[in-house]
Design an enzyme around this catalytic site. Structure first.
Site, mmCIF file in Angstrom:
data_model
loop_
_atom_site.group_PDB
_atom_site.id
_atom_site.type_symbol
_atom_site.label_atom_id
_atom_site.label_comp_id
_atom_site.label_asym_id
_atom_site.label_seq_id
_atom_site.Cartn_x
_atom_site.Cartn_y
_atom_site.Cartn_z
ATOM 1 N N ASP A 234 -5.985 2.151 -3.595
ATOM 2 C CA ASP A 234 -7.186 2.124 -2.749
ATOM 3 C C ASP A 234 -7.328 3.399 -1.933
ATOM 4 O OD1 ASP A 234 -5.184 1.689 -0.881
ATOM 5 O OD2 ASP A 234 -5.991 -0.207 -0.123
ATOM 6 N N SER B 160 0.825 -1.204 0.000
ATOM 7 C CA SER B 160 0.000 0.000 0.000
ATOM 8 C C SER B 160 0.863 1.259 0.000
ATOM 9 C CB SER B 160 -0.961 -0.048 1.189
ATOM 10 O OG SER B 160 -1.993 0.882 1.048
ATOM 11 N N ASP C 71 -2.281 6.061 -4.001
ATOM 12 C CA ASP C 71 -1.145 5.337 -3.432
ATOM 13 C C ASP C 71 -0.775 4.177 -4.368
ATOM 14 O OD1 ASP C 71 -3.376 3.758 -2.893
ATOM 15 O OD2 ASP C 71 -2.660 3.128 -0.923
ATOM 16 N N ASP D 190 -1.203 0.980 -4.542
ATOM 17 C CA ASP D 190 -2.171 -0.067 -4.906
ATOM 18 C C ASP D 190 -3.568 0.484 -5.182
ATOM 19 O OD1 ASP D 190 -2.659 0.468 -2.165
ATOM 20 O OD2 ASP D 190 -3.502 -1.528 -1.861
#
Length: 462
Positions: free
Chosen positions: A254, A106, A250, A252
């Site tokens: 999400d 993340s 970010d 990833d």
């Protein structure tokens, strides 16, 4: 303390010693434990797991280790390659798979990676299932498949496109209005998979896209957490190109944050506030965010006659309370939008669709939109953990000192004062104590955070 096992997955730094860092042996051990849990949980003849990754440098190695471990357990794998966390969640549902694994740390820097684990709904495992997997991993009682029963890997590179189609098909994403608005948007993809997915979505919405840091090579050009202090390049690009707004995610994808037409942050806390404003104006109902999120969501929810409630930090905790309260939108103040009509996972693509629909509907600039919301100011600080530090004991002492205030202790200690609040908790994703505060001015929020940092230092004798 660089291997962290929590409801946010198995997370650690690459290299180093087994059990202290996230090494290849640890990746195989926890992927094996997940496979054992999956078979115990699902109890069927054939199993299938979707696996995808963000663009970080260690991603390909980690994904190959995980996929080959699963096929060694007789589990078939759908390899969707470079992807986003919400795309893997969507893929699990569309594939009718038994689970999913995302290789991503993340917002953590490039030396980190993690195994994020999903169930058959494409949702993160709850604490109970996570604990079972950790127990299996420590027990070393894993059985692997005979040679004739090994699993197979199938590649499918279509899922980012399929995810975009799902977003465009949402009733509240007003594709026509966005196209007619002819927005110009700068995207910072932090050299990860947001640099693939977000521009593709925007182009399908008729947006003029200017890309910076959108090469998915894993070499993050700045700290990958989408905070104001990391986004000078985006601010300059928005002003240089006379853009309507900037978008940053970010690694990833999400978490989602916006920048206004002046190169100033909209405020990642206000990503959810704005999207909720739009959704509630059309489908009134309840909302949920976590305890570290702004009070502005409560204010907006109550304006539309709904009820707001806060959960413990962690997506799985937010989702659990969202389902219990039958909410129309929820998420986290770190820019995480969870819209149940799409799926129960933080999804920056869904957030972009909802936000641009709101902006087109209001026919105002991003700075004008921001001015319509209650003005709260947050401070987000942290204390690095020293090995052996008794965090629980420290928080217990703080709790005792403020026992006459409005306290919540379901996740660390949150103290609600009349005009402000402070939330102290041990992070699920980093070896730190987080100190989040909110007040009516930035100085008050910063001063409140500094006061509690000093108090923690005094209690811990740091």
């Amino acid at each position: 303390m660089t291997l962290i096992k929590s409801i946010s997955g198995i997370r650690g730094t690459i290299g180093g010693a087994v059990g202290d860092n996230l090494t290849p042996i640890d990746a195989v051990k926890f992927a094996s434990a997940y496979g054992v849990w999956l078979k115990q949980n699902r109890r069927k003849e054939h199993y299938r797991v979707v696996v995808g990754r963000d663009a970080r440098i260690s991603g390909k190695m980690m994904q190959n280790l995980v996929m080959n471990t699963l096929i060694g357990m007789g589990i078939d794998v759908v390899d969707i390659g470079l992807s986003t966390t919400p795309t893997v969640e969507v893929a699990v549902a569309l594939e009718h798979a038994d689970g999913g694994i995302i290789l991503t740390a993340s917002h953590n820097p490039k030396q980190w990676n993690a195994l994020k684990l999903l169930n058959e709904k494409g949702e993160f495992l709850d604490a109970e299932d996570g604990a079972k997997i950790l127990e299996i991993a420590e027990g070393d009682s894993m059985t692997f498949a005979e040679v004739d029963d090994l699993g197979k890997i199938t590649k499918n590179k279509a899922y980012i496109d399929l995810h975009i189609i799902e977003v465009l098909d949402l009733d509240l994403v007003n594709v026509k209005a966005i196209e007619e608005a002819r927005f110009k948007v700068v995207v910072d993809g932090v050299n990860s998979t947001g640099g693939i997915a977000i521009p593709l979505l925007l182009e399908r919405l008729g947006v003029h896209v200017i890309k910076i840091h959108c090469e998915p090579n894993g070499y993050f050009p700045h700290n990958p957490e989408p905070l104001k202090e990391h986004l000078g390049d985006l601010s300059e690009a928005v002003k240089k190109h006379n853009a309507d707004l900037g978008i940053v995610v970010d690694p990833d994808v999400d978490r989602l944050a916006f920048m206004d037409e002046n190169g100033d942050m909209f405020g990642e806390e206000y990503t959810l506030v704005a999207c909720a404003d739009y959704v509630l104006s059309r489908t009134p109902g309840n909302t949920v965010s976590n305890m570290s999120s702004t009070r502005a969501l409560r204010d907006v929810t109550e304006k539309y006659g709904g009820t707001y409630e806060a959960s413990a930090v962690g997506e799985v905790n937010v989702v659990k309370l969202m389902k219990k309260n039958n909410v129309v939108i929820g998420g986290e103040g770190n820019g995480g939008i969870i819209y149940p009509d799409a799926h129960y996972g933080r999804d920056a693509l869904v957030g972009v669709g909802l936000f641009l629909s709101l902006l087109a509907d209001k026919n105002m600039t991003v700075s004008e939109l921001r001015a319509t919301y209650p003005n709260y100011f947050m401070s987000k600080k942290k204390i690095e953990l020293i090995p052996g530090l008794d965090v629980d004991g420290i928080l217990k002492t703080i709790q005792e000192r403020y026992k006459n205030e409005n306290l919540t202790t379901i996740d660390g200690v949150k103290i609600d004062f009349p005009e402000s609040w402070v939330h102290l908790r041990k992070s699920n994703t980093e070896p730190i104590i987080r100190i989040y505060t909110e007040a009516k001015s930035q100085k008050e929020a910063d001063d409140l955070a500094d006061k509690f940092i000093a108090e923690i230092g005094e209690v811990a004798k740091l």
